[in-house]
Scaffold this active site. Sequence first.
Site, PDB file in Angstrom:
ATOM      1  N   SER A 145     -10.016  -0.860   6.860  1.00  0.00           N
ATOM      2  CA  SER A 145      -9.391  -0.660   5.545  1.00  0.00           C
ATOM      3  C   SER A 145      -8.616  -1.846   4.979  1.00  0.00           C
ATOM      4  O   SER A 145      -8.193  -1.812   3.827  1.00  0.00           O
ATOM      5  CB  SER A 145      -8.472   0.564   5.585  1.00  0.00           C
ATOM      6  OG  SER A 145      -9.235   1.738   5.443  1.00  0.00           O
TER       7      SER A 145
ATOM      8  N   SER B 283      -9.770   1.384   2.587  1.00  0.00           N
ATOM      9  CA  SER B 283      -8.907   2.179   1.728  1.00  0.00           C
ATOM     10  C   SER B 283      -7.785   1.392   1.047  1.00  0.00           C
ATOM     11  O   SER B 283      -7.204   1.869   0.089  1.00  0.00           O
ATOM     12  CB  SER B 283      -8.268   3.284   2.560  1.00  0.00           C
ATOM     13  OG  SER B 283      -7.419   2.716   3.556  1.00  0.00           O
TER      14      SER B 283
ATOM     15  N   LYS C 269       0.853  -1.186   0.000  1.00  0.00           N
ATOM     16  CA  LYS C 269       0.000   0.000   0.000  1.00  0.00           C
ATOM     17  C   LYS C 269       0.895   1.246   0.000  1.00  0.00           C
ATOM     18  O   LYS C 269       1.845   1.330   0.796  1.00  0.00           O
ATOM     19  CB  LYS C 269      -0.896  -0.015   1.249  1.00  0.00           C
ATOM     20  CG  LYS C 269      -1.952   1.089   1.288  1.00  0.00           C
ATOM     21  CD  LYS C 269      -2.844   0.932   2.527  1.00  0.00           C
ATOM     22  CE  LYS C 269      -3.990   1.922   2.557  1.00  0.00           C
ATOM     23  NZ  LYS C 269      -4.888   1.709   3.698  1.00  0.00           N
TER      24      LYS C 269
END
Lengths: 488, 417
Positions: B105, B81, B6
């Site tokens: 997330s 996310s 990420k």
Amino acid sequence: MGPIVSAYETVIGLEVHVELATRSKMFCDSPTTFGAEPNTQTCPVCLGEPGSLPVPNKRAIEYLMLIGLALDCRIAPHSLFHRKNYFYPDMPKNYQISQYDLPLCVEGHLDVDVDGVERRIGITRAHMEEDTGKSLHVGTTGRIAEAKYSLIDYNRAGIPLVEVVSEPDVRSPLEAQRYLTELRAILQTLGVSDVRMEEGSMRCDANVSLRARGTEALGTKVEIKNLNSIRSVSRALTYEIDRQQKALDGGDAIVQETRHFDENTGKTHSLRSKEEAFDYRYFPEPDLVPIEAGDGWVAEVRAQMPELPRARRARIASEHDLTPEQGAFVAASPSSVQYFEALLASGAAARDAAVWMAGELARALNEAGESIESARVPAADLAALIAAVKEGTVTLSSAKKAFQDAYTAGKTPLQIVDERGLQQVSDDDAIATVVDEVLASNQAEVARFRAGEEKVFKFLVGQVIKATKGQASPQVVDRVLRARLGDS
Amino acid sequence: MPLALKDILCIDGVRTTAGSKILEGYVPPYDSTVVKKLRGAGVPIVGKANLDEFAMGSSTENSAYGPSRNPWDLARVPGGSSGGSAAAVSAGFAPLGIGTDTGGSIRQPASLCGVVGVKPTYGLVSRYGLLAFASSLDQVGPFARTVEDAALLLEAIAGHDRMDATSIPEEVPPYVKGLESGVKGLRVGVVSDWVEGEGVQPGVTERVRAAIESLSSLGAEIGEISLPSFRYALSAYYLIAPAECSSNLARYDGVRWGLRAPEAKDVVEMNVRSRTAGFGDEVKRRIMLGTYALSAGYYDAYYGKAQQVRTLVIRDFEKAYERFDVLLGPTSPTTAFKIGEKADDPLAMYLNDVFTIPSNLAGAAAISLPCGLAEDGLPVGLQLLGPPMSEGLLFKVAYAYEQARGPVDAPPLWGRS
């Protein structure tokens, strides 16, 4: 400015910031070296790089605990770091990590001697925070809003800072001065800070208000900033008290505000009012865990407590049979005690050592604007001079002269004595020659002495010593002079 | 095994965007601890994965670099996310992924993309080098296609780190070792309000019920539980997370790195214009919310109250774990929704995280793993929740269920839309 007589009582509270002398910063491993090239003493953490995290410096917390214990504070078993949020470019994260409503040290006090009267000043709290960087605003005004551009040095960012907040117990600029001097001596003794106000390692803000004498309610207070020496604190307070008193006498209200002290004019001027005060949006720092100061840890730190200045002064005075003033001077700082002890170790008697330190050494340091740490005449050399006086090879007055000259010339006092031939003259014949000269040129006085005016004798001794530039042994002069006067 | 990281974790010398324009051109000068550990374990990082700006969002639509898509249906969101990492693992671009979970997330995109996602105990994985969103809630965790891979990856990245003061100083147990010990006699509490709660898609309820059956037949003791304080968890989260974010994101001001608006007349204007141009709407919304919640006079009513709710949530969990070893429910109330469907309705978007947020507030562990497809043909995630440091137990239950369930279908990557 007239004396502060008055219907008013002065109420002062002091906030002192002290940079701790730890090797690394508060929340990272970066070094704390003073005066290094800009932005060289930094790392991702103290630069606030995205993703970096603070890790507390245990030594710094122990230093704070030591300060708290020295000020008789209660050490809170559970205390927290908060974030103080405001935007300013010299603060890399745009928040400062600081203790807030749960500080480590609370409810202490500091006893200070104000011209023989003991005053107890309450300590509200002592807490830990981190320092900011330094900005240089390039432009005519030196203010950020009007700057052409600004430069920032983050070397100072993240240096551990302790804030010591007093209760509003201080009643005069003199008390403020004594409080700060004593606090500085304590911090110096603890070895936790350089406490150099001129380098910014100790900084002070003062809150001051007036109230009608005999009343309890506090008046509207004004905070004064930019106080760069203990003398500035006293000057600024004296000015501000006078300003407030005139305002109150004139029927004006005092505005709650922050005022800036101007070193050059000796005046304060308004910086910002209460309405313009920041909302710092404090909240507990989520990147740190609470400080849990258990009894074991506190006891461990307490065990490191050195002898504090107050006890040291009393001990030195009583051990060496000094007057309280001499004791206070000799024990003013650890360096001064060291110097004293070095004098004793080199054979000087305690009384003589104290007299010399409080007299000639203090004068030389004062004139050179130096402190005892940088005293240019080593204790051993002064001890040798004191011994020479004792042995009678140098008169006291020659010795004092040699000491001051040695201080400025960077030589030992005895070298000066040798170079300038300041040795005491004890030779009867040499002195007799001078005595004869003096008698010859002071026949009127000799006549008065013979007529029974005994006090003229002293005058004649003085004339002989003067003629030998202070080098003649007073005892020998006395003896030879009496013999000559008796002879004739 | 290659990994998708990420893009909110620092790699020395590699651009890091956090999905935000404000970090334009920012190259971190250091490695995050997670990246160091991955290097140490010999895991190659194949790329940085898209995300909602600063991890704020549940759809990966809030990225300044465009939305990510769900490999099961390219017209749909992958969740967020950490949608980029979840989609990459689901699509087979990389067998492993790293995400971060502040309010769900990792688990919600794992659910929507049909992969395994773990939200570890707060403090188990170092946050050093993770660009902070909400520091008291953020936690790094793994994505994988199987429970075993997820367990191995967590073993590789977990462990005490002296660079993170909130890091847990305990040894990490070998999770893979106990995987096969089964669930016989294990007490599983079904969170009843979640399984058939308001707004839960029927196909989600059905798949979760089937998973409960499966665990029951494996010998687990199933019971039901209601957790009353959890109704307030979402509201509390949307005060605490924005409050922390308003402070964490203050450092993006145009002074040191990233975007600096040109030709400002002074430093305040430079700050304001850089932040106005650099942050997206959702980030701005949360900064404003958080700034307000921390303001003098409002702190007690908002931030203070939210912290009290947090304490209640922790207590409710503690009470539940007196009766049960693990709790169970869906990860997300629905399967993947269409791109744009909730983009203009922040509240509808926030409701995606209603089942995941309690674990973050409690700093506890949770895992999401695929439990079949709903009536719309999209993956459903089964969420297993445990107390702090219960990762080993959660992996064991998840593994037992996974073995009973059998392999899941791969996404029909290009088949729809």
